[in-house]
Design a protein around this motif. Structure first.
Motif, PDB file in Angstrom:
ATOM      1  N   LEU A  79      32.118 -59.896  65.083  1.00 49.07           N
ATOM      2  CA  LEU A  79      31.525 -60.855  64.164  1.00 49.07           C
ATOM      3  C   LEU A  79      30.928 -62.022  64.939  1.00 49.07           C
ATOM      4  N   ALA A  80      29.899 -62.635  64.365  1.00 49.88           N
ATOM      5  CA  ALA A  80      29.321 -63.840  64.954  1.00 49.88           C
ATOM      6  C   ALA A  80      29.779 -65.084  64.219  1.00 49.88           C
ATOM      7  N   ASP A  81      30.428 -64.902  63.097  1.00 49.69           N
ATOM      8  CA  ASP A  81      30.922 -65.996  62.269  1.00 49.69           C
ATOM      9  C   ASP A  81      32.351 -66.338  62.688  1.00 49.69           C
ATOM     10  N   VAL A 120      32.521 -56.480  55.910  1.00 45.51           N
ATOM     11  CA  VAL A 120      32.896 -57.469  56.926  1.00 45.51           C
ATOM     12  C   VAL A 120      31.677 -57.938  57.708  1.00 45.51           C
ATOM     13  N   ASN A 121      31.006 -57.006  58.391  1.00 45.99           N
ATOM     14  CA  ASN A 121      29.850 -57.412  59.201  1.00 45.99           C
ATOM     15  C   ASN A 121      28.594 -56.612  58.896  1.00 45.99           C
ATOM     16  N   ASP A 122      28.607 -55.835  57.801  1.00 48.10           N
ATOM     17  CA  ASP A 122      27.424 -55.021  57.487  1.00 48.10           C
ATOM     18  C   ASP A 122      26.635 -55.556  56.301  1.00 48.10           C
ATOM     19  N   THR A 123      26.791 -56.859  56.036  1.00 43.22           N
ATOM     20  CA  THR A 123      25.973 -57.509  55.011  1.00 43.22           C
ATOM     21  C   THR A 123      24.745 -58.114  55.681  1.00 43.22           C
ATOM     22  N   PRO A 124      23.654 -58.319  54.958  1.00 41.22           N
ATOM     23  CA  PRO A 124      22.455 -58.899  55.578  1.00 41.22           C
ATOM     24  C   PRO A 124      22.716 -60.225  56.273  1.00 41.22           C
ATOM     25  N   ASP A 125      23.527 -61.075  55.673  1.00 39.79           N
ATOM     26  CA  ASP A 125      23.812 -62.387  56.250  1.00 39.79           C
ATOM     27  C   ASP A 125      24.556 -62.262  57.577  1.00 39.79           C
ATOM     28  N   GLN A 126      25.623 -61.461  57.582  1.00 34.57           N
ATOM     29  CA  GLN A 126      26.403 -61.301  58.806  1.00 34.57           C
ATOM     30  C   GLN A 126      25.618 -60.558  59.887  1.00 34.57           C
ATOM     31  N   ALA A 127      24.820 -59.581  59.472  1.00 34.12           N
ATOM     32  CA  ALA A 127      24.011 -58.830  60.442  1.00 34.12           C
ATOM     33  C   ALA A 127      22.993 -59.739  61.126  1.00 34.12           C
ATOM     34  N   VAL A 181      25.029 -49.143  58.355  1.00 30.71           N
ATOM     35  CA  VAL A 181      24.464 -49.280  59.705  1.00 30.71           C
ATOM     36  C   VAL A 181      23.015 -49.747  59.654  1.00 30.71           C
ATOM     37  N   ARG A 182      22.303 -49.329  58.619  1.00 27.48           N
ATOM     38  CA  ARG A 182      20.872 -49.637  58.503  1.00 27.48           C
ATOM     39  C   ARG A 182      20.609 -51.146  58.536  1.00 27.48           C
ATOM     40  N   VAL A 183      21.496 -51.913  57.915  1.00 27.22           N
ATOM     41  CA  VAL A 183      21.319 -53.363  57.871  1.00 27.22           C
ATOM     42  C   VAL A 183      21.344 -53.955  59.277  1.00 27.22           C
ATOM     43  N   LEU A 184      22.269 -53.494  60.111  1.00 32.15           N
ATOM     44  CA  LEU A 184      22.336 -54.017  61.475  1.00 32.15           C
ATOM     45  C   LEU A 184      21.172 -53.509  62.321  1.00 32.15           C
ATOM     46  N   LYS A 185      20.744 -52.275  62.084  1.00 26.37           N
ATOM     47  CA  LYS A 185      19.585 -51.753  62.809  1.00 26.37           C
ATOM     48  C   LYS A 185      18.342 -52.581  62.495  1.00 26.37           C
ATOM     49  N   GLN A 186      18.158 -52.911  61.239  1.00 22.11           N
ATOM     50  CA  GLN A 186      16.993 -53.706  60.837  1.00 22.11           C
ATOM     51  C   GLN A 186      17.053 -55.107  61.445  1.00 22.11           C
TER      52      GLN A 186
END
Length: 203
Positions: A79-81, A120-127, A181-186
């Protein structure tokens, strides 16, 4: 040490023909930094490729010792948060990032590994936070070779039951879904970061 080294050498032909090598993982290999250093020194002497996987939450002195003879560092970042990192891992994000910065200032090739965890970390905001942070940390760092995304799964949940322990993730998120996974790839593409998707990570 000698016994482990001999077990490694038993697969030497496979390492050389497959292009693989020896990876020390865990647990946390930095908690056995002296052992890691000695074993990897022997493997390097034998001409074998060496790698270390670490979550980076340890004093810098032992992280550096564990990685000294590594040809590649696989650095886990969840996580970055800072607040969410403490909530889900139970430890501060600060030393993880400090050690990552120190590794990136060195010469050992390094890949950042992200377990992609639903909710946890696969939401647009967290990604976006994650990829923005990685972009900032790795910019003009020639040792950085890219990001590996590892979709989370719960195959290990039954082990908690066998050990009489609580599977905290299930308690926090009782309605499981697949990792996005797509959200983090984007997000990685947005920051022009090289990214690769691996098969999975274990809960």
């Amino acid at each position: 040490m000698a016994q482990v080294h001999q077990q490694v050498l038993a697969d030497e032909i496979y390492f050389r023909t497959s292009g693989g090598g020896v990876t020390l993982s865990g647990g946390e290999i930095a908690l056995q930094s002296g052992f890691a250093r000695e074993l990897l020194a022997l493997c390097r002497r034998d001409g074998l490729h060496t790698a270390v996987e670490t979550a980076g939450f340890a004093p810098w002195s032992v992280v550096a010792e564990a990685c000294q003879f590594a040809d590649l560092v696989l650095y886990d970042l969840k996580l970055a948060d800072a607040e969410q990192h403490l909530r889900y891992t139970g430890v501060s994000l600060k030393p993880v990032l400090q050690n990552l910065q120190r590794m990136l200032a060195g010469k050992i090739p390094l890949r950042i590994r992200i377990p992609v965890i639903p909710y946890v970390n696969d939401t647009p905001d967290q990604a976006e936070k994650m990829m923005s942070l990685i972009h900032t940390l790795t910019h003009h760092r020639p040792c950085f070779t890219g990001i590996d995304l590892l979709p989370y799964h719960a195959f290990g949940a039954g082990k908690y039951v066998l050990l009489g322990q609580t599977y905290r993730y299930a308690a926090m998120h009782p309605n499981p879904r697949k990792a996005n996974v797509r959200v983090l790839k984007q997000a990685a593409k947005q920051f022009r970061l090289p990214v690769n998707v691996l098969s999975h990570c274990i809960a």
